[in-house]
Design an enzyme around this catalytic site. Structure first.
Site, PDB file in Angstrom:
ATOM      1  N   GLY A 167      68.943-149.534  68.270  1.00  0.00           N
ATOM      2  CA  GLY A 167      67.900-149.872  69.231  1.00  0.00           C
ATOM      3  C   GLY A 167      68.411-149.978  70.653  1.00  0.00           C
ATOM      4  O   GLY A 167      69.616-150.050  70.908  1.00  0.00           O
ATOM      5  N   ASP A 182      67.365-139.506  78.946  1.00  0.00           N
ATOM      6  CA  ASP A 182      66.473-138.382  78.638  1.00  0.00           C
ATOM      7  C   ASP A 182      65.235-138.381  79.529  1.00  0.00           C
ATOM      8  O   ASP A 182      64.175-137.900  79.137  1.00  0.00           O
ATOM      9  CB  ASP A 182      66.064-138.414  77.163  1.00  0.00           C
ATOM     10  CG  ASP A 182      65.295-139.678  76.780  1.00  0.00           C
ATOM     11  OD1 ASP A 182      65.076-140.544  77.658  1.00  0.00           O
ATOM     12  OD2 ASP A 182      64.908-139.797  75.597  1.00  0.00           O
ATOM     13  N   GLU A 220      55.542-152.518  71.595  1.00  0.00           N
ATOM     14  CA  GLU A 220      55.770-151.141  71.176  1.00  0.00           C
ATOM     15  C   GLU A 220      54.563-150.615  70.402  1.00  0.00           C
ATOM     16  O   GLU A 220      53.797-151.371  69.805  1.00  0.00           O
ATOM     17  CB  GLU A 220      57.030-151.054  70.310  1.00  0.00           C
ATOM     18  CG  GLU A 220      58.307-151.485  71.021  1.00  0.00           C
ATOM     19  CD  GLU A 220      58.611-150.631  72.234  1.00  0.00           C
ATOM     20  OE1 GLU A 220      58.390-149.400  72.169  1.00  0.00           O
ATOM     21  OE2 GLU A 220      59.059-151.189  73.254  1.00  0.00           O
ATOM     22  N   HIS A 274      73.721 -93.760  92.521  1.00  0.00           N
ATOM     23  CA  HIS A 274      73.087 -93.690  91.213  1.00  0.00           C
ATOM     24  C   HIS A 274      74.074 -93.323  90.111  1.00  0.00           C
ATOM     25  O   HIS A 274      75.028 -92.599  90.321  1.00  0.00           O
ATOM     26  CB  HIS A 274      71.929 -92.673  91.205  1.00  0.00           C
ATOM     27  CG  HIS A 274      72.097 -91.549  92.168  1.00  0.00           C
ATOM     28  ND1 HIS A 274      71.121 -91.186  93.054  1.00  0.00           N
ATOM     29  CD2 HIS A 274      73.139 -90.732  92.419  1.00  0.00           C
ATOM     30  CE1 HIS A 274      71.542 -90.177  93.795  1.00  0.00           C
ATOM     31  NE2 HIS A 274      72.761 -89.887  93.431  1.00  0.00           N
ATOM     32  N   ALA A 331      76.730 -88.975  92.079  1.00  0.00           N
ATOM     33  CA  ALA A 331      76.109 -89.402  90.826  1.00  0.00           C
ATOM     34  C   ALA A 331      77.010 -89.088  89.640  1.00  0.00           C
ATOM     35  O   ALA A 331      77.658 -88.052  89.588  1.00  0.00           O
ATOM     36  CB  ALA A 331      74.760 -88.716  90.653  1.00  0.00           C
ATOM     37  N   TYR A 387      90.116 -98.665  81.054  1.00  0.00           N
ATOM     38  CA  TYR A 387      90.534 -99.407  79.861  1.00  0.00           C
ATOM     39  C   TYR A 387      91.042 -98.435  78.810  1.00  0.00           C
ATOM     40  O   TYR A 387      90.358 -97.461  78.461  1.00  0.00           O
ATOM     41  CB  TYR A 387      89.336-100.199  79.334  1.00  0.00           C
ATOM     42  CG  TYR A 387      89.625-101.094  78.153  1.00  0.00           C
ATOM     43  CD1 TYR A 387      90.673-102.000  78.165  1.00  0.00           C
ATOM     44  CD2 TYR A 387      88.816-101.045  77.017  1.00  0.00           C
ATOM     45  CE1 TYR A 387      90.922-102.830  77.088  1.00  0.00           C
ATOM     46  CE2 TYR A 387      89.047-101.877  75.934  1.00  0.00           C
ATOM     47  CZ  TYR A 387      90.104-102.765  75.970  1.00  0.00           C
ATOM     48  OH  TYR A 387      90.341-103.596  74.892  1.00  0.00           O
ATOM     49  N   SER A 432      80.185 -85.680  92.551  1.00  0.00           N
ATOM     50  CA  SER A 432      79.374 -86.035  91.389  1.00  0.00           C
ATOM     51  C   SER A 432      80.101 -85.712  90.090  1.00  0.00           C
ATOM     52  O   SER A 432      80.835 -84.729  89.998  1.00  0.00           O
ATOM     53  CB  SER A 432      78.042 -85.278  91.429  1.00  0.00           C
ATOM     54  OG  SER A 432      77.263 -85.723  92.508  1.00  0.00           O
TER      55      SER A 432
END
Length: 460
Positions: A77, A102, A154, A362, A379, A386, A404
């Site tokens: 409580g 809360d 309550e 793009h 483009a 990697y 491109s």
């Protein structure tokens, strides 16, 4: 006179149906506990004590270094929770604020007003109350014919008359610190819940003829206690409206504030225009006169003045002034786009620095690259960074022109004013002022297509 604070944050929050402690669920970017702590900080408590219990270490991490902590190993409580703070606050002169962790919508202004009311009226206890249209589930404030608070009942213990009362207990109080802990020694668990109710100290004070008051909140929404996901969504909605209203008052234009999601720590300069369905999260900062169009999603990033971000995602990066991004671009973490950069549609940038006025219009991937100023990416350009185990860097100097469909295989350096021919796979460094061609020579085999099934001569 000194002020102290006790934040109750030990509960599990069973109705949340979550492994996460209730107070650690977030509202507009920070945990409910942090919202409460920030509000409490406005009263400048000489000591703040947070009562923790369920998954205590997770809760402790949120306020570590900012609060003292005490453990409630059994949740018996609210009265029992406050008892746990006695070791930290016993014997201190002053006023103690008790608040649940809360209640993320409570404001520092309201808590300051509550403290001032308590001190000015020389109360031993003051309850923060609110008027509810539907008070079901809340403790009721019971007053006598003189309007004085006599007790708090309550919901489960209230009789039919008491259940009609609309003034409710928000669960936030101010007490004379010494009297609080003295009274707690006299409460028991003789109630429907079998718990130690903090509210029982109010009756003890009244029985002793001590003065108990109630300060009524002006805004009922501040009283919201979050016990389930429905209430969490309500808190998010209220907080969003507050945040967006503040930005509008400060000079930001919203196309539709009801469909714009901005975390509490986001900073936005005046004359920014934000279209609908924009989300700004974390520590994001947006400079003056920028435009964020529909669907833009930005996390923990700094956006310079006079930028235009069109329906794109930016994460943990910096975009300097005058840049344009999108539509449908993705700026991944640890990237920097310098002044005047243009990143166009379906371009992805990761862990790279792009120099002033460089353009990638793009269909380009730029990863782990250092790119100078005034570079042009055609483009379909890809930095191949990697090898399955390690990341490698591509370095492109000023005023280079990347044709491109170039494939740039790192580690690689391309010098000032260099050019890569369209369709090239570049594996070796390219000196300044050079043209690199990395493709096989075209061979035309005349008449060869006649033999293929698609040729009209082969059709019957």
């Amino acid at each position: 006179m000194s002020h102290y604070a006790i934040i109750l944050a030990a509960g599990k929050g069973t109705r949340m149906k979550s492994d996460l402690p209730k107070v650690l669920h977030k509202v507009s970017g920070i945990t409910m506990l942090e919202h409460v702590f920030r509000a409490v900080s406005v009263i400048e408590p000489a000591k703040n004590v947070t009562v923790i219990g369920h998954k205590a270490e997770l809760v402790r991490e949120v306020l570590d270094g900012q609060s003292a902590f005490t453990m409630q190993t059994e949740q018996l409580g609210t009265g029992h929770a406050v008892m746990m703070a006695e070791e930290e606050l016993a014997g201190l002169e002053g006023q103690t604020l008790v608040i649940a962790g809360d209640t993320p919508l409570i404001t520092g202004e309201s808590l300051k007003n509550l403290i001032d009311f308590h001190v000015n009226h020389k109360n031993v206890a003051t309850i923060l109350t609110a008027t509810a249209d539907n008070p079901f589930g809340y403790g009721r404030i019971i007053r006598n014919e003189n309007g004085e608070v006599t007790k708090i009942v309550e919901q489960k213990d209230a009789n039919e008359f008491e259940q009609q009362v609309k003034e409710i207990n928000t669960g936030t109080y101010v007490f004379d610190n010494k009297r609080l802990f003295e009274a707690l020694k006299n409460i028991n668990t003789n109630n429907a819940q079998g718990e130690y109710y903090l509210t029982d100290v109010i009756s003890i004070f009244r029985e002793n003829g001590e003065k108990v008051g109630a300060y009524i909140l002006r805004d009922f929404e501040e009283s919201l206690g979050v016990n389930d996901r429905v209430a969490l969504a309500t808190a998010e909605d209220v907080m969003r409206r507050r945040i967006n209203k503040t930005h509008m008052i400060n000079g930001v234009t919203f196309q539709n504030p009801n469909a714009t999601y901005i975390d509490v720590d986001v900073e936005i300069a005046p004359d920014v225009v934000i279209e609908a369905n924009v989300t700004l999260k974390g520590q994001t900062k947006v400079g003056a006169e920028s435009v964020l169009t529909n669907g833009t999603y930005i996390v923990d990033s700094t956006i310079g003045a006079n930028t235009v971000i069109t329906n794109s995602m930016i994460e943990h990066s910096v975009v300097e002034k005058g840049a344009t991004v999108g539509p449908f671009a993705h700026i991944r973490p640890d990237s920097m786009l310098k002044e005047g950069v243009h990143i166009g549609n379906f371009v992805e940038v990761k862990g790279s620095t792009i120099g002033e006025n460089t353009k990638a219009g793009h269909l380009t991937y730029i990863g782990n690259a250092e790119v100078g100023s005034d570079v042009n990416f055609g483009a379909g350009t890809i930095t191949v960074n990697y090898d399955g185990q390690h990341k490698f860097k591509t370095q492109i100097a000023n005023n280079a022109f990347i044709g491109s469909n170039s494939t740039l295989i790192a580690p690689l350096e391309i010098g000032d004013n260099a050019l890569t021919a369209a369709g090239s796979t570049i594996t070796d460094n390219v000196p300044a002022d050079s043209v690199a061609i990395g493709r096989s020579r075209q061979v035309n085999k005349e008449g060869y297509a006649i033999k293929k099934p698609h040729h009209p001569s082969q059709q019957k």
